[in-house]
Design a protein around this motif. Structure first.
Motif, mmCIF file in Angstrom:
data_model
loop_
_atom_site.group_PDB
_atom_site.id
_atom_site.type_symbol
_atom_site.label_atom_id
_atom_site.label_comp_id
_atom_site.label_asym_id
_atom_site.label_seq_id
_atom_site.Cartn_x
_atom_site.Cartn_y
_atom_site.Cartn_z
ATOM 1 N N GLU A 289 0.830 -1.210 0.000
ATOM 2 C CA GLU A 289 0.000 0.000 0.000
ATOM 3 C C GLU A 289 0.866 1.262 0.000
ATOM 4 O O GLU A 289 0.564 2.220 -0.702
ATOM 5 C CB GLU A 289 -0.969 -0.026 1.181
ATOM 6 N N ALA B 281 2.258 1.617 -3.431
ATOM 7 C CA ALA B 281 1.215 2.031 -4.379
ATOM 8 C C ALA B 281 0.999 3.540 -4.300
ATOM 9 O O ALA B 281 0.900 4.223 -5.319
ATOM 10 C CB ALA B 281 -0.085 1.274 -4.077
ATOM 11 N N GLY C 276 -2.204 1.018 -8.320
ATOM 12 C CA GLY C 276 -3.006 0.294 -7.340
ATOM 13 C C GLY C 276 -2.148 -0.713 -6.583
ATOM 14 O O GLY C 276 -1.178 -1.242 -7.141
#
Ligand code: PLP
Length: 357
Positions: free
Chosen positions: A73, A76, A82
């Motif tokens: 995350e 990203a 994503g």
């Protein structure tokens, strides 16, 4: 008789990493050995990464997060893609193996510039695919030659920019032209950018920015170089959601350990350490390049954290440097006989190295 082992293994030579740094130091009787043979970070890891490992150490009895979620995350957010477009691996090395496990079958062809980073060829061979070599043009990847070798059987093209061991880059326009010619039914194009952070050429392209336009591209990156976490083994691939889903199907459940995940996350947040590393490598690379040129050595301008330099008597010179406590790579081992490959070190090491050439 039962045949236990795959015949393809007969032709493979086990990877010989040589003596460990510690064993070599003992053998040479020197505690001050500097390794410039593995393209590591001369400044060491980010102190924040070290602190994160120390904090996490008491929890190593627990399995890690199997999906490296927090790290994916954070990556990203940083990369503007994503989290489902990223898979984290036990070093970029594991990702090269995952690509082969997910995509390559006997009968497939995999185009590999020659020479280049050895695991491309090894993983393709292991998967039973046929390696099609595309010779470098001098020190440069020859995309025209690569394109001529693409057939209906080509499953993947392995590209490396900046290139290991040649230190050169693939420029933006030829890369885009190459990807355009391959069109929508392109093979996978793997763009290994392990050394991207050391490239300051405006004509070098960040592969991640190309993913929307070229969905069969797979970009590889690592925390081993700029982030100085080679000993923890963390790398990642960025690609389309579909490609990443295929890699996840062949990945071991807990492929990235707990310490690697927290260290990579901390290193990602330590921009100051990354910037300090980058500045040091760029300054020292310029210094080494100027001094080598002054001394009459020939080498391609480096876009990485190492140089590949043509030398007379590479083996003898390597031994002389080793006795002085500096480990470098004989180019003969990486497809460039008559050369030495060495990482950019701290100023003092670079001065010693120059004085011994
Ligand atoms: C071009 C290239 N790709 C990938 C890797 C592997 O990186 P990692 O340490 O993340 O496995 C290296 C390591 O030297 C490399 O030179």
């Amino acid at each position: 008789m039962r045949r236990l082992w795959r015949p393809v293994l007969d032709g493979l030579i086990p990877y010989d990493a040589g003596l460990s740094l510690e064993a070599l130091a003992r053998e040479l009787g020197r505690s001050d050995l500097v390794r410039l043979s593995a393209n590591e970070n001369p400044l060491g890891p980010s102190p924040r990464a070290v602190a994160a490992v120390e904090r996490e150490a008491a929890r190593i009895h627990l399995y890690p997060d199997g999906g490296s979620s927090a790290l994916r995350e954070a990556l990203a957010r940083r990369l503007g893609v994503g989290a489902d477009q990223i898979v984290v691996g036990n070093g970029a090395d594991e990702l090269i193996a995952l690509i082969a496990a997910a995509a390559f079958e006997p009968g497939d062809e995999v185009i590999v510039p020659a020479p280049s980073f050895e695991p491309y060829e090894i993983s393709a061979t292991l998967a039973g695919a046929r390696v099609v070599e595309s010779p470098l043009a001098g020190y440069d990847t020859d995309l025209d030659d690569v394109r001529r070798r693409v057939t209906d059987r080509t499953k993947a093209v392995m590209l490396c920019s900046p290139h290991n061991p040649a230190t050169t880059i693939i420029h933006r326009e030829p890369l885009l032209a190459f990807l355009d010619v391959l069109g929508p039914d392109s093979p996978l194009v793997v763009l290994d950018q392990a050394y991207m952070d050391f490239c300051d050429d405006a004509d070098h392209v960040d592969g991640i920015r190309l993913l929307e336009r070229y969905p069969r591209l797979v970009v590889l990156r690592t925390f081993s170089k700029i982030a100085g976490l080679a000993g923890l083994r963390v790398g990642y691939a960025v690609a389309s959601v579909e490609t990443i889903d295929r890699f996840n199907r062949v990945r071991a459940p807990y492929n990235v350990n707990r310490l690697g995940q927290v260290a990579a996350l901390a290193a990602l947040e330590d921009d100051a350490h990354a910037e300090k590393t980058r500045r040091l490598v760029l300054e020292e690379r310029a210094y080494l390049s100027a001094e080598l040129t002054k001394r009459g050595y020939a080498f391609p301008p480096s876009h990485a954290n190492f140089l590949l330099v043509a030398v007379p008597d590479a083996a003898g010179l390597r031994t002389r440097l080793m006795r002085a406590g500096i480990l470098v790579r004989d180019g003969a081992g990486v497809g460039f006989p008559g050369h030495l490959r060495f990482s950019v070190g701290l100023r003092e090491t670079n001065e010693t190295l120059l004085s011994l050439l």
